[in-house]
Design a protein around this motif. Structure first.
Motif, PDB file in Angstrom:
ATOM      1  N   ALA A 236      -7.547 -12.625  -3.085  1.00  0.00           N
ATOM      2  CA  ALA A 236      -8.043 -11.561  -4.085  1.00  0.00           C
ATOM      3  C   ALA A 236      -7.196 -10.107  -3.405  1.00  0.00           C
ATOM      4  CB  ALA A 236      -9.424 -11.250  -3.795  1.00  0.00           C
ATOM      5  N   LEU A 237      -6.798  -9.599  -4.654  1.00  0.00           N
ATOM      6  CA  LEU A 237      -6.106  -8.367  -4.284  1.00  0.00           C
ATOM      7  C   LEU A 237      -7.081  -7.246  -4.012  1.00  0.00           C
ATOM      8  CD1 LEU A 237      -3.580  -6.688  -5.004  1.00  0.00           C
ATOM      9  CD2 LEU A 237      -4.221  -6.121  -7.136  1.00  0.00           C
ATOM     10  N   LEU A 238      -6.832  -6.466  -2.848  1.00  0.00           N
ATOM     11  CA  LEU A 238      -7.324  -5.726  -2.203  1.00  0.00           C
ATOM     12  C   LEU A 238      -6.993  -4.037  -2.559  1.00  0.00           C
ATOM     13  CD1 LEU A 238      -8.443  -7.060   1.134  1.00  0.00           C
ATOM     14  CD2 LEU A 238      -9.788  -7.508  -0.747  1.00  0.00           C
ATOM     15  N   ALA A 239      -5.710  -3.944  -2.445  1.00  0.00           N
ATOM     16  CA  ALA A 239      -5.154  -2.430  -2.592  1.00  0.00           C
ATOM     17  C   ALA A 239      -3.727  -2.741  -3.056  1.00  0.00           C
ATOM     18  CB  ALA A 239      -5.188  -1.766  -1.204  1.00  0.00           C
ATOM     19  N   LYS A 240      -3.306  -1.653  -3.589  1.00  0.00           N
ATOM     20  CA  LYS A 240      -1.728  -1.625  -4.009  1.00  0.00           C
ATOM     21  C   LYS A 240      -1.205  -0.183  -3.717  1.00  0.00           C
ATOM     22  CE  LYS A 240      -0.322  -3.622  -7.879  1.00  0.00           C
ATOM     23  NZ  LYS A 240      -0.053  -3.997  -9.322  1.00  0.00           N
ATOM     24  N   GLY A 241      -0.116   0.008  -3.266  1.00  0.00           N
ATOM     25  CA  GLY A 241       0.425   1.443  -3.464  1.00  0.00           C
ATOM     26  C   GLY A 241       1.956   1.381  -3.117  1.00  0.00           C
TER      27      GLY A 241
ATOM     28  N   ALA B  33      -7.778   1.532   7.555  1.00  0.00           N
ATOM     29  CA  ALA B  33      -9.109   2.211   8.090  1.00  0.00           C
ATOM     30  C   ALA B  33     -10.122   1.215   7.211  1.00  0.00           C
ATOM     31  CB  ALA B  33      -9.403   3.466   7.405  1.00  0.00           C
ATOM     32  N   GLN B  34      -9.993   0.629   6.132  1.00  0.00           N
ATOM     33  CA  GLN B  34     -10.955  -0.013   5.269  1.00  0.00           C
ATOM     34  C   GLN B  34     -11.084  -1.295   5.273  1.00  0.00           C
ATOM     35  OE1 GLN B  34     -13.231   1.636   3.376  1.00  0.00           O
ATOM     36  NE2 GLN B  34     -12.033   3.668   4.271  1.00  0.00           N
TER      37      GLN B  34
ATOM     38  N   GLY C 165      -8.244   0.851  11.376  1.00  0.00           N
ATOM     39  CA  GLY C 165      -8.020   2.085  11.220  1.00  0.00           C
ATOM     40  C   GLY C 165      -6.609   2.469  11.673  1.00  0.00           C
ATOM     41  N   GLU C 166      -5.896   1.895  12.135  1.00  0.00           N
ATOM     42  CA  GLU C 166      -4.617   2.235  12.585  1.00  0.00           C
ATOM     43  C   GLU C 166      -3.573   2.052  11.414  1.00  0.00           C
ATOM     44  OE1 GLU C 166      -2.870   0.292  16.302  1.00  0.00           O
ATOM     45  OE2 GLU C 166      -4.633   0.816  17.113  1.00  0.00           O
ATOM     46  N   ILE C 167      -2.568   2.806  11.224  1.00  0.00           N
ATOM     47  CA  ILE C 167      -1.583   2.850  10.175  1.00  0.00           C
ATOM     48  C   ILE C 167      -0.368   1.688  10.667  1.00  0.00           C
ATOM     49  CG2 ILE C 167       0.238   3.988   9.012  1.00  0.00           C
ATOM     50  CD1 ILE C 167      -1.732   6.369   8.957  1.00  0.00           C
ATOM     51  N   VAL C 168       0.069   0.834   9.903  1.00  0.00           N
ATOM     52  CA  VAL C 168       1.203   0.079  10.279  1.00  0.00           C
ATOM     53  C   VAL C 168       2.233   0.343   9.355  1.00  0.00           C
ATOM     54  CG1 VAL C 168      -0.078  -2.103  10.935  1.00  0.00           C
ATOM     55  CG2 VAL C 168       0.652  -1.714   8.328  1.00  0.00           C
ATOM     56  N   THR C 169       3.515  -0.064   9.823  1.00  0.00           N
ATOM     57  CA  THR C 169       4.620   0.338   9.273  1.00  0.00           C
ATOM     58  C   THR C 169       5.497  -0.825   8.693  1.00  0.00           C
ATOM     59  OG1 THR C 169       4.972   2.427  10.649  1.00  0.00           O
ATOM     60  CG2 THR C 169       6.956   1.588   9.471  1.00  0.00           C
TER      61      THR C 169
ATOM     62  N   ALA D  61       1.489  -4.606  -1.988  1.00  0.00           N
ATOM     63  CA  ALA D  61       0.008  -5.209  -2.441  1.00  0.00           C
ATOM     64  C   ALA D  61      -0.536  -6.086  -1.333  1.00  0.00           C
ATOM     65  CB  ALA D  61       0.154  -6.133  -3.674  1.00  0.00           C
ATOM     66  N   LEU D  62      -1.890  -5.751  -1.001  1.00  0.00           N
ATOM     67  CA  LEU D  62      -2.667  -6.148   0.086  1.00  0.00           C
ATOM     68  C   LEU D  62      -3.510  -7.354  -0.597  1.00  0.00           C
ATOM     69  CD1 LEU D  62      -3.066  -6.148   3.200  1.00  0.00           C
ATOM     70  CD2 LEU D  62      -5.113  -4.364   2.519  1.00  0.00           C
ATOM     71  N   TYR D  63      -3.558  -8.407  -0.078  1.00  0.00           N
ATOM     72  CA  TYR D  63      -4.415  -9.424  -0.371  1.00  0.00           C
ATOM     73  C   TYR D  63      -5.440  -9.956   0.780  1.00  0.00           C
ATOM     74  CZ  TYR D  63      -1.376  -9.621  -4.205  1.00  0.00           C
ATOM     75  OH  TYR D  63      -0.497  -9.385  -5.313  1.00  0.00           O
ATOM     76  N   ASN D  64      -6.569 -10.476   0.582  1.00  0.00           N
ATOM     77  CA  ASN D  64      -7.402 -11.147   1.588  1.00  0.00           C
ATOM     78  C   ASN D  64      -6.989 -12.475   1.777  1.00  0.00           C
ATOM     79  OD1 ASN D  64      -8.675 -12.638  -0.630  1.00  0.00           O
ATOM     80  ND2 ASN D  64     -10.525 -11.234  -0.220  1.00  0.00           N
ATOM     81  N   ALA D  65      -7.609 -13.512   2.655  1.00  0.00           N
ATOM     82  CA  ALA D  65      -7.216 -14.739   2.862  1.00  0.00           C
ATOM     83  C   ALA D  65      -7.448 -15.559   1.449  1.00  0.00           C
ATOM     84  CB  ALA D  65      -7.711 -15.214   4.095  1.00  0.00           C
ATOM     85  N   ALA D  66      -8.370 -15.011   0.728  1.00  0.00           N
ATOM     86  CA  ALA D  66      -8.620 -15.844  -0.505  1.00  0.00           C
ATOM     87  C   ALA D  66      -7.849 -15.775  -1.419  1.00  0.00           C
ATOM     88  CB  ALA D  66     -10.122 -15.616  -0.677  1.00  0.00           C
TER      89      ALA D  66
END
Length: 90
Positions: A52-57, A65-66, A31-35, A45-50
């Protein structure tokens, strides 16, 4: 015998340590924002440990938060350089 101040081992950095991706605060509560140490024009790009791409921005901040507790991989491209780091959500 006491060791004189400054007589210890100097800081040691890997050859590419100054270009490393740094995530502040890490670990972080969900839920916190990281810098990220990147420009506002960077893409991430954010990936899980497996893997898989979860988010891009774009930018140098990432909302968590998610995300649930676990380990994630963040990849940032900034000025034609791609760097990665591990993000831990508590």
């Amino acid at each position: 015998k006491a060791v004189a101040a400054g007589a210890g081992v100097e800081d040691i950095f890997a050859d590419n340590a100054k270009q490393a991706l740094i995530i502040v605060h890490n670990p972080v509560e969900a839920g916190e924002i990281v810098t990220l140490n990147a420009t506002e024009e960077a893409t991430y790009a954010l990936y899980n440990a497996a893997g898989a791409l979860l988010a891009k921005g774009n930018g140098n901040q990432l909302a968590t938060a998610q995300l649930t507790s676990g380990i994630y991989i963040v990849s940032v491209t900034d000025a034609n350089t791609t760097r990665t780091a591990r993000l831990v959500i508590k």
